[in-house]
Design a protein around this motif. Structure first.
Motif, short mmCIF file in Angstrom:
data_model
loop_
_atom_site.label_atom_id
_atom_site.label_comp_id
_atom_site.label_asym_id
_atom_site.label_seq_id
_atom_site.Cartn_x
_atom_site.Cartn_y
_atom_site.Cartn_z
N GLY A 16 26.10 37.08 37.07
CA GLY A 16 25.60 37.59 35.79
C GLY A 16 24.91 38.93 35.95
O GLY A 16 23.91 39.21 35.30
N ALA A 17 25.47 39.78 36.81
CA ALA A 17 24.78 41.02 37.21
C ALA A 17 25.20 42.24 36.41
O ALA A 17 24.83 43.35 36.76
CB ALA A 17 25.01 41.28 38.70
N GLY A 18 25.94 42.04 35.33
CA GLY A 18 26.41 43.19 34.58
C GLY A 18 25.39 43.78 33.63
O GLY A 18 25.49 44.95 33.26
N ASN A 39 28.61 40.29 40.34
CA ASN A 39 29.47 39.33 39.65
C ASN A 39 29.13 39.27 38.17
O ASN A 39 27.95 39.11 37.81
CB ASN A 39 29.33 37.94 40.27
CG ASN A 39 29.93 36.85 39.39
OD1 ASN A 39 29.21 36.13 38.71
ND2 ASN A 39 31.24 36.75 39.39
N ASP A 40 30.14 39.39 37.32
CA ASP A 40 29.91 39.24 35.88
C ASP A 40 31.25 39.05 35.20
O ASP A 40 32.23 39.72 35.53
CB ASP A 40 29.20 40.46 35.31
CG ASP A 40 28.51 40.16 33.99
OD1 ASP A 40 27.28 40.00 33.99
OD2 ASP A 40 29.21 40.08 32.97
N THR A 53 33.49 45.87 30.90
CA THR A 53 33.48 45.52 32.31
C THR A 53 32.15 45.99 32.91
O THR A 53 32.11 46.95 33.68
CB THR A 53 34.66 46.18 33.05
OG1 THR A 53 34.59 47.60 32.83
CG2 THR A 53 35.98 45.64 32.53
N PRO A 54 31.06 45.32 32.56
CA PRO A 54 29.75 45.79 33.00
C PRO A 54 29.54 45.70 34.50
O PRO A 54 28.77 46.48 35.06
CB PRO A 54 28.77 44.88 32.25
CG PRO A 54 29.56 43.65 31.95
CD PRO A 54 30.96 44.11 31.72
N ALA A 55 30.20 44.76 35.18
CA ALA A 55 30.02 44.64 36.62
C ALA A 55 30.47 45.92 37.33
O ALA A 55 29.80 46.39 38.26
CB ALA A 55 30.78 43.44 37.16
#
Length: 306
Positions: A16-18, A39-40, A53-55
């Motif tokens: 959930g790092a995005g 990871n996101d 695509t925030p990751a």
């Protein structure tokens, strides 16, 4: 202790790092010298699919600052996705040292209006999404320990004040977060033999998940003032717990908010009445009320009427 070398050489997976807390954690680990697997899934706050695509964006930020990062779009709550998190870290960086379980979303309803699918979805992403990455990471570390390569590994899980005190309208989320707290205690006891420390975090910060719950109370401060609710305030504790500097600290729950760090104190036996034989239901009213009078009153559930 030099912050910029606190996690040097370590490989860290952050789920959930995005965005929000996960993004802040990933960037903080990178600044401390870690190589980070970002990871996101890139989903909306309620877990529905999104096109962003925030990751990749976070990994790009890390690389732009001279750090090393890789991207994972695996579903941490899926068995193959959780396994692939570990495999990707090993394939890209050759090792795995720290797992930060942070992924989650909300589907808030009062219990009488809570659909079973919303219950299952929130339990899945939070509780199952903690269990499966821990399982696969610990399996790797167990194999390392058996091969004579003793790990000095860390897991940082993400609980919530809702999981400790409850929150009106968040029965699914509160149950999942309470489960994460208990899961943390069990994992700390079971994984210690493999050189793994496991702790949980109770963060308070302004994110996409909390902005609706605390609408009107989490506005950013005026320019130049300390922003107590910035996600970046929580990440230093996560980096510390994920580093070798936290040696010997395991099975604990910490709260981080603004400049405050607290150790949370869980369930303990407060008062006891022992008859020495079986109680009759009709004689318990007096003893039970006396026990309650000797015990601290519980903290109020978040959102409950005063």
């Amino acid at each position: 202790m030099d912050t910029h070398s606190l996690a040097r050489g370590r490989v860290v997976v952050v789920t959930g790092a995005g965005r929000g807390l996960g993004r802040a954690h990933a960037l903080a680990f990178a600044r401390a010298g870690a190589r980070v697997l970002v990871n996101d899934l890139g989903v909306a706050p309620d877990g529905t699919s999104a096109q962003e695509t925030p990751a990749a964006q976070v990994a790009g930020e890390i690389r732009a600052c001279g750090g090393e990062a890789a991207v994972s779009a695996d579903d941490a709550a899926d068995p193959s996705g959780a396994a692939n998190l570990v495999h990707t870290a090993l394939d890209r960086f050759g090792r795995l040292d720290t797992l930060v379980n942070n992924a989650g979303f909300l589907r808030d309803r009062m219990l009488v209006n809570l659909d079973e699918s919303d219950w299952d979805a929130v339990i899945r992403v939070h509780l199952r999404g903690h269990f499966l990455p821990m399982k696969h990471a610990a399996a790797h570390w167990r194999a390392e320990a058996k091969a004579g390569r003793a790990p000095d590994a860390r897991i940082v899980n993400t609980s919530s004040g809702a999981g400790l005190l409850g929150a009106v309208g968040q029965g699914n989320y509160a149950a999942a977060k309470a489960g994460i707290t208990a899961l943390t205690l069990v994992a700390a006891a079971e994984f210690a033999r493999y050189g793994v420390q496991v702790n949980a975090l109770v963060p308070a910060a302004r994110t996409r998940m909390t902005e609706r719950v605390f609408a009107g109370t989490m506005a950013p401060p005026p320019d130049g003032a300390f922003d107590e609710m910035a996600p970046e305030n929580v990440s230093p504790l996560v980096v510390y717990l994920g580093s070798t500097a936290s040696h010997g600290i395991t099975g604990r729950v910490f709260e981080a908010e603004g400049g405050r760090v607290s150790v949370m104190d869980g369930w303990h036996r407060a008062a006891t009445a022992d008859k020495g034989s079986r109680w009759d239901p009709g004689e318990l009213d007096g003893p039970v009320r006396e026990l309650l009078s000797k015990s601290p009153a519980p903290s109020p559930v978040y959102g409950a009427a005063e």
